[in-house]
Design a protein around this motif. Structure first.
Motif, short mmCIF file in Angstrom:
data_model
loop_
_atom_site.label_atom_id
_atom_site.label_comp_id
_atom_site.label_asym_id
_atom_site.label_seq_id
_atom_site.Cartn_x
_atom_site.Cartn_y
_atom_site.Cartn_z
N VAL A 1 6.86 -6.05 1.05
CA VAL A 1 5.70 -5.25 1.59
C VAL A 1 5.16 -5.70 2.98
CG1 VAL A 1 3.65 -4.16 1.40
CG2 VAL A 1 5.14 -4.21 -0.64
N GLU B 1 8.51 4.01 3.44
CA GLU B 1 8.96 4.23 2.08
C GLU B 1 9.53 2.97 1.20
OE1 GLU B 1 8.77 7.18 0.25
OE2 GLU B 1 7.58 7.41 2.07
N ARG C 1 6.16 1.42 -0.19
CA ARG C 1 6.09 2.10 -1.36
C ARG C 1 6.83 2.07 -2.65
NH1 ARG C 1 5.25 8.24 -0.11
NH2 ARG C 1 3.61 7.99 -2.08
N TRP C 2 8.18 1.67 -2.27
CA TRP C 2 9.09 1.17 -3.43
C TRP C 2 9.07 -0.13 -3.82
CZ3 TRP C 2 12.29 -3.06 -2.51
CH2 TRP C 2 13.22 -3.22 -3.44
N VAL D 1 5.75 -1.86 -3.60
CA VAL D 1 4.58 -2.26 -3.95
C VAL D 1 4.02 -2.46 -5.45
CG1 VAL D 1 3.28 -0.07 -3.47
CG2 VAL D 1 1.86 -2.19 -3.17
N ALA E 1 -1.51 -2.18 -2.58
CA ALA E 1 -1.12 -0.76 -2.26
C ALA E 1 -2.20 -0.03 -1.63
CB ALA E 1 -1.44 -0.31 -3.67
N VAL F 1 -0.85 -0.53 2.08
CA VAL F 1 0.45 0.60 2.30
C VAL F 1 -0.18 1.94 2.63
CG1 VAL F 1 2.34 1.50 1.15
CG2 VAL F 1 2.04 -0.94 0.86
N ALA F 2 -1.21 2.18 2.07
CA ALA F 2 -1.60 3.49 2.26
C ALA F 2 -2.19 3.71 3.62
CB ALA F 2 -2.77 4.13 1.14
N ARG G 1 0.95 3.90 5.88
CA ARG G 1 1.66 5.02 5.69
C ARG G 1 1.21 6.36 6.55
NH1 ARG G 1 1.33 9.49 0.70
NH2 ARG G 1 3.23 10.87 1.29
N ALA H 1 -6.16 7.60 -1.75
CA ALA H 1 -5.95 6.08 -1.58
C ALA H 1 -7.27 5.69 -2.00
CB ALA H 1 -5.52 5.82 -0.35
#
Length: 395
Positions: free
Chosen positions: A158, A182, A185-186, A188, A197, A200-201, A204, A224
């Motif tokens: 990540v 993506e 997100r796969w 995490v 997480a 990542v949000a 994103r 999130a």
């Protein structure tokens, strides 16, 4: 391969260093380019060659295009774009990496940390040269690891994807950037880390910025925030605070002043509880919130722009903030100054941004737009403005 092996490149470096205002010392150049003082001295004396990556780092520190220093005249942005297919190839086989040696986890961890440092320092050429191999190595390690090792390796994936995404996004490769996100997100869920997480949000949101889907982006960030852990530890406080900062900016882009102010206030309250630092790859604290206060004011525009000038009138980002964030402050400030009729101040802010993080500044679309506007407003003015506009490819 060295870009040049003897003194002509060194002489050009010494020249540009000497004509900067204020003049840059060899020590300052070394620090800005992330190379040793001894290396700078030897290059300028013509005692050693200089690799392309080192030359690009020096050029960025000097705020000039590397074509002014090297003999082969290939600009940095072209070199980065030429390297993007290698990043694309590396992620294309994320689930089926080629066979090969598996690096120890501690080595991978060190490389990922180094790449994150380059991202925060806006050293994009270094990322694009190193990340393709690192992403392949990480994928191979992840898919061959025992179950107990997979969470850490997923987390490293990540973080590495995030560093690679920084290059793709900043250099306009938005489809590649979306693919990187993506993959974050796969990976995490396997890391099983709610704070990762949340980060990542945060990242994103780039996809919503790129699509101008600001209202949808705000909704995603608020979801999130609902999913993030309660703000107990410093890391948890920073995770929620960073999401609020990001939500404030995208609310500003959506022209939702009420939501922007609410999220900015939440971020400020959380920032008061932790020291300024980098948490899970994102800078957060009182100074970062100040930077975002300027960004929100510029995003809202109109009557809010004066707030950006008020903030900047009594505060400047300290040197301890990551270079990318500090340069963003001056880029946003320049836009506010330009909109307020302060053309000279706007140009000064753009030059400060360039000194702090040249690659980030050169690739920022607002810099190109504002430099082009300044050039039109000041057609008979300085050669310095013309050189700046040509440097960032303003039209």
């Amino acid at each position: 391969m060295p870009a040049r092996t003897k003194g002509d490149v060194g002489a050009r470096i010494a020249y540009y260093r000497s004509v900067m205002r204020p003049k840059m010392t060899q020590q300052q150049l070394a620090e800005a380019a992330c190379v040793s003082l001894g290396t700078v001295r030897k290059i300028e004396r013509g005692e050693r060659g200089v690799s392309d990556s080192t030359l690009e780092a020096i050029a960025d520190a000097l705020g000039v295009d590397p074509t002014h220093l090297r003999a082969n005249r290939v600009p940095t942005h072209t070199r980065v774009h030429e390297s993007l297919p290698a990043l694309s190839a590396a992620i294309a086989t994320y689930d089926l990496p080629d066979d090969g040696p598996v690096r120890p986890v501690h080595e991978l961890r060190t490389s990922v940390t180094e790449a994150a440092r380059w991202r925060l320092g806006a050293q994009y050429t270094r990322i694009v040269h190193k990340l393709p191999d690192l992403l392949t190595d990480l994928a191979r390690a992840y898919h061959t690891a025992l179950a107990g090792q997979r969470p850490e390796l997923a987390g490293l994936l990540v973080m590495a994807y995030r560093s690679a995404d920084a290059v793709a996004y900043k250099f306009g490769a938005r489809d590649l950037s979306a693919r990187m996100i993506e993959l974050m997100r796969w990976a995490v869920p396997e890391a099983d880390d709610p704070l990762l997480a949340a980060s990542v949000a945060y990242v994103r949101t780039e996809t919503f910025f790129a699509a101008h889907a600001h209202t949808s982006g705000l909704r995603a960030l608020e979801q999130a925030l609902d999913a993030a852990p309660a703000a107990g530890t410093a890391q948890e406080i920073a995770a929620k605070g960073a999401l609020h900062m990001r939500a404030a900016v995208i609310a500003g882009r959506a022209r939702d002043a009420s939501a922007a102010v609410t999220h900015l206030n939440e971020a400020s309250a959380l920032a008061a509880r932790v020291p300024e630092d980098v948490y899970y790859g994102t800078a957060f604290g009182p100074d970062s919130v100040k930077v975002h206060e300027v960004s929100v004011a510029v995003s809202l525009g109109d009557d809010h722009v004066g707030r950006a000038l008020d903030v900047a009138g009594g505060w400047k980002p300290p040197g301890g903030l990551p270079a990318e964030r500090r340069s963003a402050f001056y880029i946003e400030l320049a836009r506010a100054q330009l909109w307020s009729g302060l053309a000279d101040d706007a140009f000064e802010s753009l030059k400060v941004a360039r000194r702090i993080a040249p690659q980030h500044t050169r690739e920022h679309p607002w810099v190109r737009e504002d430099a082009a506007t300044l050039r039109r407003l000041k057609r008979a003015d300085s050669e310095t403005l013309t050189n700046f506009a040509e440097w960032c490819a303003a039209t």
